[in-house]
Design an enzyme around this catalytic site. Structure first.
Site: not given
Length: 271
Positions: A175, A248, A251
């Site tokens: 985060d 991912t 991403e």
């Protein structure tokens, strides 16, 4: 003449299911909401617990597989990693283990575990659907080198892992806490890096990745000023994305928005 069927009495109240007792675990034998409870200090956390909606498949995986492959981070005992990654053949005391903090839905974690079956991955997160999804992926792919930890990774590092017990540490897309007043919540801080250094073996890699440019700059500064780590890049900058880190969905969404993704790979030195 046949009798007409009696219509249901609209005035009769139907019994409603009893509300779930929130003190009871959602998945008996599975991860608990706050495993460390109140027996550890209250401090600013870098994460927000995310229970989320769990699909039937994820819930089934949590019920069946958590007792075998799951770990609640309660901070009460030291983990024997060889025992934690034991199989039917017995403990694996020589298995190198990498800690991954924050794995989302677990797809990339499962891919990396499949590509490197000789390395154990201890994957820590607080996202219940992701925990169930990763367990299901591990079972479906026959991966016995994944263990899923639930709770605060700092307590895991500090209280439950022995010094120099890890062969690597991965922190992918934590985060970013973009607002300035929330920067203190970011995981990659000098105190965290100092703690991580004590749990990593000499030569172990600490690999971070983020698509938030200001956070990447902070990561680079914090890691570059730590006497316990050396940058794998000779020029002291970022590392091109290595082939072993899968691309991912998260991403990909960031790249579609024009975000730049930065990898940082630092090596634990002998100091």
């Amino acid at each position: 003449m046949s009798e007409k069927p009696t219509a249901p009495d609209s005035h009769v109240e139907r019994a409603l299911p009893a509300p779930r007792d929130r003190s009871e675990p959602m998945f008996p034998g599975g991860p608990v909401a706050d495993p460390a409870g109140s027996h550890h200090e209250r401090r600013i956390r870098s994460f927000r617990p995310r229970r989320g909606r769990v699909t039937p498949g994820q819930g089934e995986a949590l019920r069946r597989l958590w007792p075998q492959w799951g770990l609640d981070i309660d901070g009460l005992s030291r983990i024997d990693l060889g025992e934690l990654f034991a199989t039917e053949a017995g403990p694996r005391p020589d298995l190198p283990v990498i800690l991954e903090i924050g794995f989302g839905m677990g797809e990339a974690t499962a891919q990396m575990a499949a590509a490197d079956p000789g390395t154990g991955i201890l994957a820590a997160d607080v996202h219940t659907p992701g925990q169930g999804n990763l367990l299901a992926l591990a079972e479906r792919s026959g991966l016995d080198n994944i263990r899923v930890a639930n709770g605060d990774a700092i307590i895991l590092l500090r209280e439950m892992l022995a010094p120099a017990s890890l062969s690597g540490l991965r922190v992918f897309f934590p985060d970013p806490w973009p607002k300035k007043r929330h920067h203190k919540r970011r995981l990659i801080q000098p105190e965290f890096i100092e703690l991580a250094a004590t749990r990593l073996k000499p030569g172990a890699l600490l690999h971070c990745a983020t698509d938030w440019e200001p956070y990447a700059e902070q990561m680079l500064e914090v890691l570059s000023t730590s006497p316990a780590f050396d940058n794998s890049q000779a020029d002291g900058g970022y590392t091109p994305r290595p082939d072993f880190r899968p691309l991912t969905k998260f991403e990909g969404q960031g790249l579609d928005k024009g975000h730049l993704v930065h990898d940082l790979i630092f090596r634990r030195n002998d100091t």
